[in-house]
Motif scaffolding. Structure first.
Motif, PDB file in Angstrom:
ATOM      1  N   PHE A 102      -0.796   2.732  -5.246  1.00 53.12           N
ATOM      2  CA  PHE A 102      -1.689   2.835  -4.095  1.00 53.12           C
ATOM      3  C   PHE A 102      -1.580   4.182  -3.390  1.00 53.12           C
ATOM      4  O   PHE A 102      -2.572   4.705  -2.881  1.00 53.12           O
ATOM      5  CB  PHE A 102      -1.431   1.689  -3.108  1.00 53.12           C
ATOM      6  CG  PHE A 102      -2.214   0.448  -3.435  1.00 53.12           C
ATOM      7  CD1 PHE A 102      -3.584   0.431  -3.291  1.00 53.12           C
ATOM      8  CD2 PHE A 102      -1.582  -0.686  -3.895  1.00 53.12           C
ATOM      9  CE1 PHE A 102      -4.323  -0.711  -3.600  1.00 53.12           C
ATOM     10  CE2 PHE A 102      -2.305  -1.822  -4.212  1.00 53.12           C
ATOM     11  CZ  PHE A 102      -3.682  -1.835  -4.062  1.00 53.12           C
ATOM     12  N   LYS A 116      -7.073   2.323   2.740  1.00 57.39           N
ATOM     13  CA  LYS A 116      -6.456   1.211   2.014  1.00 57.39           C
ATOM     14  C   LYS A 116      -7.537   0.302   1.416  1.00 57.39           C
ATOM     15  O   LYS A 116      -7.417  -0.153   0.266  1.00 57.39           O
ATOM     16  CB  LYS A 116      -5.551   0.398   2.937  1.00 57.39           C
ATOM     17  CG  LYS A 116      -4.350   1.168   3.472  1.00 57.39           C
ATOM     18  CD  LYS A 116      -3.545   0.291   4.425  1.00 57.39           C
ATOM     19  CE  LYS A 116      -2.370   1.058   5.008  1.00 57.39           C
ATOM     20  NZ  LYS A 116      -1.591   0.231   5.969  1.00 57.39           N
ATOM     21  N   TYR A 167       0.813  -1.218   0.000  1.00 59.09           N
ATOM     22  CA  TYR A 167       0.000   0.000   0.000  1.00 59.09           C
ATOM     23  C   TYR A 167       0.849   1.273   0.000  1.00 59.09           C
ATOM     24  O   TYR A 167       0.308   2.376  -0.065  1.00 59.09           O
ATOM     25  CB  TYR A 167      -0.960  -0.009   1.190  1.00 59.09           C
ATOM     26  CG  TYR A 167      -2.043  -1.043   1.034  1.00 59.09           C
ATOM     27  CD1 TYR A 167      -3.160  -0.782   0.247  1.00 59.09           C
ATOM     28  CD2 TYR A 167      -1.941  -2.295   1.627  1.00 59.09           C
ATOM     29  CE1 TYR A 167      -4.163  -1.741   0.083  1.00 59.09           C
ATOM     30  CE2 TYR A 167      -2.930  -3.259   1.459  1.00 59.09           C
ATOM     31  CZ  TYR A 167      -4.037  -2.975   0.683  1.00 59.09           C
ATOM     32  OH  TYR A 167      -5.017  -3.924   0.502  1.00 59.09           O
ATOM     33  N   ASP A 190      -8.046  -0.291  -2.568  1.00 60.14           N
ATOM     34  CA  ASP A 190      -8.028  -1.640  -3.160  1.00 60.14           C
ATOM     35  C   ASP A 190      -9.333  -1.934  -3.879  1.00 60.14           C
ATOM     36  O   ASP A 190      -9.338  -2.438  -5.007  1.00 60.14           O
ATOM     37  CB  ASP A 190      -7.814  -2.688  -2.069  1.00 60.14           C
ATOM     38  CG  ASP A 190      -7.991  -4.102  -2.600  1.00 60.14           C
ATOM     39  OD1 ASP A 190      -7.003  -4.686  -3.069  1.00 60.14           O
ATOM     40  OD2 ASP A 190      -9.138  -4.611  -2.573  1.00 60.14           O
TER      41      ASP A 190
END
Length: 882
Positions: free
Chosen positions: A265, A287, A260, A291
């Motif tokens: 990301f 996170k 991450y 995702d």
């Protein structure tokens, strides 16, 4: 200390990987769809090798023997499901990219190991310090061990043999299998050491689950075929299947420990912070959202829309989990769809479908946010209430209610509970859900088509040009067993060296017909279907009607020309239908499946709403317009890339090699297709739509027919129209007017009947006042009103509430084996007695459920035989509440 390599972006790593293997003679193959093509064993594409399964099994042949891919992958359902771990670990994702290189009977262990090491350590490529790498091998794979140790030079202290550590022979982290049977073999994994400052031990140690040593590459050696007895047999052409997660290697190359923290990301998390207004950039919820926008957007781009079952259910789970985490961050508005633009910006170069379908993805996500947003706050309120106090477990009934009433997938509920250190009563949830569970379960085994093991020469197909062919019998099967001959009356499969029979593929059914022995041998085989045993081997299924048929016999194979012609008409019409749908409804229309036989065509396509009658009429007229123009149908073989550049559409569910067959009908339709077709569009004759309807969220289906089938349909409709006119006693041309009058009369009679029922119920209601039982200052009444409908029950309930003053009332009626219930509670009692709870108390005893306001609620049931007992318990139930 060792020098770390220069930082690379994710996009640079992806391109370097493909360039490296291209330099080693590998064909760069585009990522396949996340929706597996013609593979019911998979929910989603979950590994880089999925699109090559048939190649490994021998069902498919490619013009190359080595390939490399950057494959998009989802693991959020079925056997491989990482959903619940996302947001809680450094490396779990629902979506990730798998870099892979594959050998189909070409190179094997030595080259695979050399390639991996060169790409990872050469300064020209990634330049990782070799002392940071360690490897694992299967304990019995001395060949791989020696290659690493003696040829590559990996010291023994950085090599680990992993044995059968999962409780059975060959059950090992370093022994790969496709399933309980089939191709399998040892694997060797490469690990990167992030350094002693990170907790964790090397693979095989008690601390192997730590984050210090991270697997970055896995080389699988398909070396054996395991039979049903568990015995391994060496494959004649061993193969290689490798995989390296892009996100993991990007973390290594960018000198971070968490996926991450890589470039992709970090930018998505920053955008998630922007749209949610989150204060803390390090929040795990960001996170999760970063995702989930990847998996949901890519799945929608590939045609999987949020729904209540199958693949759509998994998409819905992912999207709703992201929305809940936004809610947790304080964002109660619609935010998730706003992230699509940043994702398309970051990954649109590698995956153009994100940019091409950005608007459709945003619309689908916004709609899901609107649907879930209506119930999220109420559902969270119920969950918060259920978790109040020091509860250590959430009961299964509440978990089910959250899923059933508020659309909370169970993993979302478990997510919230895990944050509070509360477990979920999964046994209770499963028991409540048993009757409604519809989620797809992916199997993990692969089975050969028709279950036939065949290693001989292929079949030469002549069906494009001719309906008959002279051939030799190459193989015979009785059931799944090879035999040397078939006797009259036996069912079996015949494999020929030449055939005019088309084997089922691309939605078109296999041909039927007959195979007659030549040379005076009196044998006749009735072919009822034709299927592919392998990519170029056709199996003719059916029964030997007479005589004896032997391997090596010369035969004459003849298709049923009438069925073939009808099938061709329907197949060619399918292509025209596809083009017409795109012209009338929009370019977002994509084929999602088809079935073409002699009777009809069934065509599934992406479209968010029902096709109107006017649109269907335009589509039907457009197809017939092209039919009447009698365009010549051209076919040509060309490279896949040239075909796509020429405007050909690749169809859903089909697998294409480098050379493809292009079918063109005037300037109206150009598609890739290996099926059989008419010579000119005029041969279709007449096109007629049979039906249109939905088959899944965002997926519609049109069924249609052509030629003789269309004529028969129109003639049948004409007969029915005449019969209807006769029944209505209407003259030709006056049927609609007559039906409208009859309908008006029927409505007037229904209103009069309802009025009479209401009057009857009211009169009975007056009688019921005296049956009410006093409990303190309140009255309780539970009674059945024979013959009343729901409206009559409600009217009677209102009148009884007025007459009784302070009361709790349940009224019931039975019709056609079903129970109708209404409950009413006067305003002064609703703080203690809720109408919804009252009606459910009765409904549960008669096989139903219901709900409504605190002062009025309705329910139904399917067990009228229990009604009297249920009503008799109302007085005691209300008394307990008061």
């Amino acid at each position: 200390m060792c020098d770390l390599p220069q930082t690379m972006t994710s996009a640079e790593i992806r391109q370097k990987f493909l360039d490296f293997f291209a330099s080693k003679g590998h064909q760069i193959v585009a990522s396949s769809s996340l929706i597996p093509a013609n593979d019911p064993t998979l929910l989603f594409t979950n590994a880089g090798m999925n699109q090559f399964k048939d190649v490994f099994l021998g069902f498919d042949k490619r013009p190359y023997t080595r390939a490399t891919t950057a494959q998009k992958v989802v693991r959020a359902g079925g056997k491989h499901n990482d959903l619940e771990n996302v947001g809680y670990t450094a490396r779990h994702h629902t979506f990730f990219e798998m870099l892979g290189n594959f050998s189909f009977g070409d190179y094997f262990k030595e080259d695979a190991i050399k390639y991996a090491w060169e790409f990872l350590t050469s300064p020209q490529w990634l330049g990782l310090p070799s002392e940071k790498l360690s490897v694992t091998v299967y304990a019995e794979d001395d060949e791989a061990y020696d290659l690493w140790h003696k040829t590559i030079g990996v010291p023994a202290e950085r090599m680990i043999r992993i044995g059968d550590n999962k409780g059975a022979k060959y059950a090992s982290d370093n022994f790969w299998t496709m399933g309980d049977t089939g191709p399998c073999g040892p694997c060797t994994e490469i690990f990167y050491d992030h350094g002693a400052h990170i907790p964790g031990g090397p693979p095989g140690s008690p601390d192997e689950d730590g984050d210090r040593f991270i697997e970055i590459w896995n080389n699988v050696f398909m070396q054996f075929n395991r039979d049903e007895a568990g015995v391994l047999h060496k494959l004649p052409k061993p193969s290689v299947d490798t995989g390296m997660g892009l996100e993991r290697i990007a973390a290594v190359m960018q000198h971070v420990n968490s996926n991450y923290d890589i470039d992709l990301f970090k930018q998505l998390i920053a955008d998630a912070q922007r749209v949610t207004g989150a204060a803390d950039i390090n929040s795990p919820s960001l996170k999760v959202i970063a995702d989930h926008i990847r998996s949901s957007a890519f799945l929608i781009a590939d045609g999987a829309l949020p729904a209540n079952d199958g693949r759509g259910y998994v998409v819905r789970r992912i999207v709703r989990r992201a929305i809940r985490h936004g809610y947790k961050l304080g964002q109660k508005g619609f935010f998730f769809h706003q992230l699509v633009a940043k994702l398309a910006e970051l990954m649109g170069d590698a995956y153009p479908e994100l940019r091409q379908r950005q608007s459709a993805i945003e619309d689908a996500l916004r709609l899901e946010e609107e649907i879930f947003g209506r119930t999220l706050e109420n559902g969270m309120a119920l969950l918060e209430s259920a978790l109040a106090g020091d509860k250590k477990e959430l009961d299964g009934a509440t978990a089910f209610k959250l899923a059933d009433t508020f659309g909370f997938p169970i993993d979302l509920t478990a997510d919230v509970c895990r944050e509070r250190n509360v477990t979920v009563d999964m046994a209770g949830f499963e028991a409540a859900l048993e009757a409604q569970r519809t989620q797809s379960k992916a199997a993990g085994t692969f089975k050969m088509a028709a279950g036939l093991a065949y290693e001989g020469e292929g079949t030469c197909f002549h069906g494009y040009q001719q309906a008959n062919a002279d051939a030799t019998v190459l193989a015979l099967y009785r059931g799944n067993e090879p035999v040397q001959q078939l006797q009259a009356g036996e069912d079996g499969v015949v494999v020929l060296d030449n055939t005019p029979f088309y084997a089922e593929s691309g939605g078109q059914v296999g041909d039927t017909g007959e195979i007659a022995a030549a040379g005076g041998i009196d044998a006749l085989f009735d072919v009822t279907d034709t299927q592919k045993v392998k990519a170029d081997v056709f199996g003719h299924q059916g029964r030997l009607v007479r005589g004896t048929l032997k391997v090596g016999d010369r035969v004459a194979a003849s298709i049923d020309q009438h069925k073939r012609s009808a099938t061709q008409r329907n197949h060619s019409a399918t292509h025209l239908l596809h083009a017409a749908l795109r012209e009338v409804l929009g370019k977002h229309v994509e084929q999602k499946g088809s079935l073409v036989n002699a009777e009809r065509t069934r065509f599934d396509f992406s479209h968010p709403k029902p096709v109107t009658a006017e649109e269907l009429a335009r589509i039907e007229a457009l197809v017939n317009h092209v039919v009447m123009h009698n365009h010549e149908v051209h076919t040509a073989n060309m490279s896949y890339d040239d075909a796509i550049k020429a405007g050909a559409m690749a169809l859903f569910g089909e697998k294409y090699g480098d050379e493809v067959r292009v079918l063109k009908m005037g300037d109206f339709s150009t598609e890739l297709c290996g099926g059989t077709h008419v010579s000119r569009t005029g041969d279709i004759g007449f096109f007629k739509v049979l039906s249109e309807g939905g088959v899944a969220a965002g997926i519609r289906r049109v069924e249609a027919t052509t030629g003789e089938g269309a004529l028969a349909l129109v003639q049948q409709q004409e007969r029915e129209l005449k019969a209807a006119a006769a029944l209505a006693q209407a003259q030709p041309g006056e049927l609609l007017t007559k039906l409208e009058k009859l309908q008006d009369n029927a409505k007037a009679l229904e209103k009069e009947l309802a009025k009479l029922k209401g009057q009857l119920a009211a009169s009975k209601g007056d009688e019921l006042v005296n049956n009410a039982v006093a409990i303190g200052n309140a009255k309780v009444l539970a009674a059945e009103l024979p013959g009343a409908d729901t409206n009559a029950l409600r009217e009677t309930l209102d009148k009884l509430k007025d007459k009784l003053g302070s009361a709790a009332i349940v009224l019931a009626a039975v019709a056609d084996g079903k129970v109708s219930l209404v409950a009413g509670v006067t305003a002064d009692l609703t703080s203690k007695v809720k109408a919804g709870e009252l009606v459910n108390f009765v409904a549960q005893q008669v096989g139903g459920k219901g709900g409504g306001r605190p002062d009025m609620a309705q329910a139904g049931g399917t067990q009228p035989e229990n009604l009297a007992t249920a009503l008799s318990g109302v007085q005691a139930w209300v008394s307990a509440k008061l």
